[in-house]
Design an enzyme around this catalytic site. Structure first.
Site, PDB file in Angstrom:
ATOM      1  N   HIS A  99       0.851  -1.197   0.000  1.00  0.00           N
ATOM      2  CA  HIS A  99       0.000   0.000   0.000  1.00  0.00           C
ATOM      3  C   HIS A  99       0.881   1.239   0.000  1.00  0.00           C
ATOM      4  CE1 HIS A  99       0.873  -1.185   4.133  1.00  0.00           C
ATOM      5  NE2 HIS A  99       0.874   0.110   4.428  1.00  0.00           N
ATOM      6  N   HIS A 101       1.189   5.381   0.801  1.00  0.00           N
ATOM      7  CA  HIS A 101       0.651   6.418   1.682  1.00  0.00           C
ATOM      8  C   HIS A 101       0.707   7.773   0.956  1.00  0.00           C
ATOM      9  CE1 HIS A 101       1.202   4.141   5.618  1.00  0.00           C
ATOM     10  NE2 HIS A 101       1.960   3.424   4.797  1.00  0.00           N
TER      11      HIS A 101
HETATM   12  P1  5GP Z   1       2.700   0.308   7.067  1.00  0.00           P
HETATM   13  O1  5GP Z   1       2.448  -1.160   6.847  1.00  0.00           O
HETATM   14  O2  5GP Z   1       2.851   1.074   5.801  1.00  0.00           O
HETATM   15  O3  5GP Z   1       3.845   0.562   7.997  1.00  0.00           O
HETATM   16  O4  5GP Z   1       1.481   0.927   7.846  1.00  0.00           O
HETATM   17  C1  5GP Z   1       0.176   0.423   7.801  1.00  0.00           C
HETATM   18  C2  5GP Z   1      -0.782   1.595   7.935  1.00  0.00           C
HETATM   19  O5  5GP Z   1      -2.088   1.087   7.940  1.00  0.00           O
HETATM   20  C3  5GP Z   1      -0.606   2.422   9.222  1.00  0.00           C
HETATM   21  O6  5GP Z   1      -0.396   3.792   8.878  1.00  0.00           O
HETATM   22  C4  5GP Z   1      -1.909   2.201   9.975  1.00  0.00           C
HETATM   23  O7  5GP Z   1      -2.361   3.347  10.675  1.00  0.00           O
HETATM   24  C5  5GP Z   1      -2.869   1.774   8.886  1.00  0.00           C
HETATM   25  N1  5GP Z   1      -3.880   0.834   9.353  1.00  0.00           N
HETATM   26  C6  5GP Z   1      -3.650  -0.315  10.030  1.00  0.00           C
HETATM   27  N2  5GP Z   1      -4.810  -0.949  10.289  1.00  0.00           N
HETATM   28  C7  5GP Z   1      -5.785  -0.189   9.744  1.00  0.00           C
HETATM   29  C8  5GP Z   1      -7.211  -0.332   9.690  1.00  0.00           C
HETATM   30  O8  5GP Z   1      -7.813  -1.281  10.178  1.00  0.00           O
HETATM   31  N3  5GP Z   1      -7.897   0.647   9.032  1.00  0.00           N
HETATM   32  C9  5GP Z   1      -7.271   1.735   8.458  1.00  0.00           C
HETATM   33  N4  5GP Z   1      -8.052   2.628   7.850  1.00  0.00           N
HETATM   34  N5  5GP Z   1      -5.945   1.890   8.502  1.00  0.00           N
HETATM   35  C10 5GP Z   1      -5.206   0.940   9.140  1.00  0.00           C
END
Ligand code: 5GP
Ligand code: ZN
Length: 135
Positions: A99, A101
């Site tokens: 994903h 950001h």
């Molecule tokens: P990364 O894997 O890029 O480090 O971060 C995962 C991102 O997903 C984080 O910024 C976190 O806040 C977001 N995130 C994790 N679980 C959920 C969820 O259930 N719903 C939403 N909308 N965002 C999520």
């Protein structure tokens, strides 16, 4: 994937604040935003990281990012954003479903950019050569 939180969001088993979708891509607000309007853009199919992601889907994600970033900035009154991909454990990837950001930025919002390190003599050329060899 059954235990993937983003797959559950895609299947609507978990709610999200959806902002965009098409056949390949979904985008919704990050639950814990860097700044308000922080959007996550991801493929609807489960791929762990960018290495596994087919080029066509990556292109669709890129198109979505371009379109969506404008709308997200407008919605929160920002004129700048950082685009992020945490790809792999040591890059801080917490959700193993690739994903991107889109993080709106504001003047004096308290965040700093990366601090640059230094190369030793000849190291830069050596690494550039190695990257080219590995393409
Ligand atoms: P990364 O894997 O890029 O480090 O971060 C995962 C991102 O997903 C984080 O910024 C976190 O806040 C977001 N995130 C994790 N679980 C959920 C969820 O259930 N719903 C939403 N909308 N965002 C999520
Ligand atoms: Zn998934």
């Amino acid at each position: 994937m059954a235990d993937c939180i983003f797959c559950k969001i895609i299947k609507e088993e978990i709610p999200c604040a959806k902002v965009y979708e098409n056949d390949e891509v979904l985008a919704f607000l990050d639950i814990s935003p860097v700044n308000k309007g922080h959007v996550l853009v991801l493929p609807k199919k489960h791929f762990e990281n960018i290495e596994n992601l087919p080029d066509e889907i990556l292109c669709e994600i890129a198109r979505t990012i371009k379109k969506l970033s404008k709308a997200a900035l407008k919605a929160v009154g920002a004129d700048s954003f950082n685009l992020g991909l945490n790809n792999g454990k040591n890059a801080g990837q917490l959700v193993q479903h690739v994903h991107f950001h889109i993080m709106p930025r504001f003047e004096n919002d308290g965040y700093k950019l990366w601090i640059g390190k230094k190369y030793t003599e000849g190291e830069m050329e050596k690494i550039a050569k190695s990257i080219k060899k590995n393409l």
